[in-house]
Design a protein around this motif. Sequence first.
Motif, PDB file in Angstrom:
ATOM      1  N   GLN A  98      65.101  83.942 -33.219  1.00 37.07           N
ATOM      2  CA  GLN A  98      65.810  84.597 -33.447  1.00 37.07           C
ATOM      3  C   GLN A  98      66.925  85.094 -34.346  1.00 37.07           C
ATOM      4  O   GLN A  98      66.908  84.867 -34.545  1.00 37.07           O
ATOM      5  N   ARG A 120      64.156  82.992 -28.227  1.00 33.62           N
ATOM      6  CA  ARG A 120      64.036  83.967 -27.834  1.00 33.62           C
ATOM      7  C   ARG A 120      62.674  84.092 -26.785  1.00 33.62           C
ATOM      8  O   ARG A 120      61.472  83.862 -27.606  1.00 33.62           O
ATOM      9  N   GLU A 136      58.568  88.521 -24.633  1.00 35.55           N
ATOM     10  CA  GLU A 136      59.100  87.815 -25.461  1.00 35.55           C
ATOM     11  C   GLU A 136      59.987  88.355 -26.046  1.00 35.55           C
ATOM     12  O   GLU A 136      61.754  88.443 -26.448  1.00 35.55           O
ATOM     13  N   SER A 160      63.180  89.959 -24.714  1.00 33.72           N
ATOM     14  CA  SER A 160      64.270  88.977 -24.202  1.00 33.72           C
ATOM     15  C   SER A 160      65.527  89.146 -25.145  1.00 33.72           C
ATOM     16  O   SER A 160      65.417  90.060 -25.608  1.00 33.72           O
ATOM     17  N   GLU A 161      66.412  88.559 -25.055  1.00 38.30           N
ATOM     18  CA  GLU A 161      67.170  88.098 -25.613  1.00 38.30           C
ATOM     19  C   GLU A 161      67.190  86.885 -26.069  1.00 38.30           C
ATOM     20  O   GLU A 161      66.765  85.667 -25.386  1.00 38.30           O
ATOM     21  N   PRO A 162      68.421  86.631 -27.221  1.00 41.29           N
ATOM     22  CA  PRO A 162      68.663  85.163 -27.661  1.00 41.29           C
ATOM     23  C   PRO A 162      69.589  84.345 -26.622  1.00 41.29           C
ATOM     24  O   PRO A 162      69.970  84.514 -26.263  1.00 41.29           O
ATOM     25  N   LYS A 221      67.270  82.945 -24.010  1.00 38.82           N
ATOM     26  CA  LYS A 221      67.265  83.638 -22.563  1.00 38.82           C
ATOM     27  C   LYS A 221      65.521  83.801 -22.740  1.00 38.82           C
ATOM     28  O   LYS A 221      64.755  83.503 -23.080  1.00 38.82           O
ATOM     29  N   ASN A 257      62.804  84.865 -20.674  1.00 42.32           N
ATOM     30  CA  ASN A 257      62.073  86.464 -19.901  1.00 42.32           C
ATOM     31  C   ASN A 257      60.736  86.265 -18.662  1.00 42.32           C
ATOM     32  O   ASN A 257      60.521  85.798 -19.893  1.00 42.32           O
TER      33      ASN A 257
END
Length: 463
Positions: free
Chosen positions: A72, A161, A195, A198-200, A202, A204
Motif C-alpha cells: 500500500q 494489503r 485485494e 482490502s485495507e492496509p 488487512k 480480505n
Amino acid sequence: MILYVRYYYTKKSFALQQKLFVRTEELLRERQKTENLLSRVLPREKAKELIDQGKVDAQKFQMVTVLFADIQGFTKITDEINADSLIDQLDRLFFEFDSIVEKYGIEKIKTIGDAYMCAGGIPHPNRTNPFEVVAAAVEMMGCMQKLNQQLNNGKEIWELRIGIDTGPVIAGIVGRNKLTYDIWGTTVNIASRMESASEPGKINISENTYLVVRDLFECKFRGKIPIKNKGDVNMYFVEGFLPKFSESSRYIPNNDFRVELQLVRLADLEEFVLEKLEKGLPKNLYYHNLKHTVDVYTQVELIGRAENIPNEDLLLVRTAALFHDMGHLIDYATHEEMSVKMAHEILPRYGYTPEQIARVAEIIMATKLPPKPKNILEEIICDADLDYLGRTDFIPVSNALYKELHEHGMVGSLHDWNLIQIDFIQKHQYFTQTARRLRNVNKDVQLKNLKRWMNELENDTSL
C-alpha cells in the motif's frame, strides 16, 4: 605393417570415443542447465513435461485458492526511502514471502513491481489449499510487522494489503521466448477484487474461502462488494489464527493448527492409498483386500474417538491403518515391513514429520501376529485389525481368510483351519475397553458356534 595399421585405427577409434564422451558430457550439462532454468520459472512437474513432450497442455483445477498481495502506498515510499535501500527492503520482503509460500506448498505465480501473486492447489490438487493460503497470508502480515520493527523502528512504512478467493482456475504456460506459468478465471478476478477492496494491514477473503477456513481462523464480516456476473459477494477480514491455534502471537500457528491441517490433508492421503490398493493388490487376496483396509481404517477412528485419544494420536493411528497392509503390493510374507518402507517414502509428501513417521511405523509393526501392543495406539490398531472376530459376518470373513492362506500354502484343510481358529479365539483378547464392550459378547457367540459345528462334523464322521 599389419600391427601398425591396427595401432593406427585403434588410436583413431580411441580419439573419436574421447570426443564423443566429451560431447555427451557437454550435452548433459546443457540439458541440466535447461532443466534448472525451467524449474525456476515453472513448477518442476511442468518443466519436466515441457522438456519431455515439447509442450504443456492447459489444465482446469476445481479448487484453487488465489492470493494477491500489494504494498500500500508504494509510490509514497519511493519518495521517502533511498532507491537502493528500497529495492533491498523489497527483495528482503519478497524473499520472506517466498519462504512462507514454499513452507505451505503454495505455487508462486509472479511478482509485478510491488505486487505478489501465488496460488494453492496447483499443480497438485488438494483439499488443504484454502487453509494453507490463508495461513501464509497471516504469516506474511506478521512478517511485514517484523520487517517494519527491524528497519523502521516500528514505524508503519511498509503496509500490506491482501485479497484471497477460492474456486476453479485454468492453469498453463504462456509466452514463447520467456515462459511463465500463469492462471486465469473468475477466481483470479475475484481474488484481485478482494485485494483492491482490502485495507492496509488487512487480509480480505471472499465468502468462498471463509466457509472453508472459518473454524481455524478469526474472521470478521466486513460487508459486500459487487462483482460482474456474480452479484454481491460477502467479504471477511482475517484477523489471525484462532487463539487455540496460535502461539503467543496471532500470526504464528501452534502445533494444534498443524495437526488440524494434517487431518484435512489425511483425506488426500486416503484417496491416494485406496486408489493404489484398488488398482494394485493381487486378485488372490480375498481377506487382505481393499475392504479390509477400509474396515480397519474406519474402526481405528471409532475406537480412537471412544477412547478419547488426542487429535495427533488419532491422526497417526488412522494413517497407520491406511498403510498397515499396503506392503501386500510388494510382498505377502513381509508385508508389514514393506508397509513401513512405503510409509517412509510417501508420508513426507503429505507433511508428516520424521518423528510422526517413526510412530506410524511402530503402530504398523504392532499388527504383526501374535499381537503384543506396547501403548494405546498399538492396542487400537490391533483391536481394529481383528475386529471381525466379534462381528456377525465372522463366518464369511473367516472363510475368505482361509481361502487366501490356503492358496498361499500357509494352511491345510478347512478342518485344520477351524481348529486353528478355535484355538486362536480362545487365547485372543481385545485390549481396549471400547473393543471389549463392542465385540466380546459376539466373539464368544462365534466361538460357541465354531465348536458346535466342529462337534457336529466329528459326530457325522464317526457315524
